[in-house]
Write an enzyme that holds these catalytic residues in place. Structure first.
Site, short mmCIF file in Angstrom:
data_model
loop_
_atom_site.label_atom_id
_atom_site.label_comp_id
_atom_site.label_asym_id
_atom_site.label_seq_id
_atom_site.Cartn_x
_atom_site.Cartn_y
_atom_site.Cartn_z
N CYS A 110 0.83 -1.19 0.00
CA CYS A 110 0.00 0.00 0.00
C CYS A 110 0.87 1.25 0.00
O CYS A 110 0.63 2.20 -0.75
CB CYS A 110 -0.93 -0.01 1.22
SG CYS A 110 -2.12 1.34 1.24
N CYS A 221 7.84 3.53 5.75
CA CYS A 221 6.95 3.31 4.60
C CYS A 221 7.74 2.94 3.35
O CYS A 221 7.18 2.47 2.38
CB CYS A 221 6.12 4.55 4.32
SG CYS A 221 7.08 6.02 3.93
#
Length: 235
Positions: A110, A221
């Site tokens: 994601c 991330c």
């Protein structure tokens, strides 16, 4: 080192970047550190662009600040990059709207769709990019210097606030009346996407509210994780 000395070092580094590494851009996620750098770039009238990644899952408070920045710094417009729509649709339709809670693999996928791919577009044609990373933010950032060659993106990466403490950041913001995300006043020291960020309790690590269901060593991330060998230059 005093804040005044750190500020002088940061200003000198920003001026060096503008002089020797143009074109350069600041990655602004609208956290406190990025707001300090945005304010400094504006004050010093440096020819450094500013961009932000709108993942489509940001908190409402971040969008409010985004508009405030547009009004406060009209000479320094923030270029906003969005994720690729078909990629988002494919991921959500296959795994679910909140699939990032199910596994680290899903969460990183994601993040790749919503952050890494747009980042590559934002950095295309640049010679350097600037971040608000600080060494004390996370165990994954302890070895960072104020600059390194980002081999994954093929350009220099600078961290002008690397030596700043959280206290330093907020002292600058208060002294200069820099706009900031109101979530910081609700115990959100680190702010990302809404479903992946929570408030922290007194005594918790400042990054504890990011991907809180994962182990600390996984809490990146991918924007600041080297995908290939990088030579770090410490100063």
């Amino acid at each position: 080192m005093t804040l005044e000395a750190k500020l002088a070092q940061t200003e000198a580094l920003l001026q060096e970047i503008a002089r020797d590494h143009a074109p350069a851009v600041l990655a602004n996620s609208f956290g406190a550190e990025d707001m300090v750098l945005t304010d400094l770039i504006a004050k010093l009238q440096l020819p450094i662009g500013i961009f932000s990644l709108d993942t489509g899952r940001l908190p409402a408070e971040t969008y409010t600040l985004m508009q405030q920045v547009r009004e406060r710094y009209p000479a320094n417009p923030v270029q906003v990059y969005f994720p690729n729509t078909p990629a988002v649709e494919s991921f959500v339709n296959e795994f679910g709207i909140n699939a990032f809670y199910d596994s680290v693999e899903n969460r990183k996928s994601c993040c790749h769709i919503r952050k890494i791919e747009p980042l590559k577009r934002a950095l295309a044609g640049q010679k350097a990019w600037i971040t608000g990373l600080r060494r004390e933010q996370s165990p994954t950032r302890q070895d960072l210097g104020d600059r390194e060659f980002d081999a994954d993106n093929g350009l220099m990466k600078f961290n002008p606030l690397i030596e700043w403490s959280e206290k330093d950041v907020w002292a600058y913001i208060r002294e200069n009346q820099v706009p900031y995300n109101e979530l910081h006043d609700r115990h959100y020291p680190s702010i990302g996407c809404a479903p992946c960020t929570r408030a922290i309790s007194v005594g918790e690590d400042i990054r504890a509210g990011r991907w809180w269901w994962e182990n600390p060593e996984n809490k990146e991330c991918g924007l600041h994780v080297k995908q290939s060998a990088v030579s770090i230059i410490k100063r």
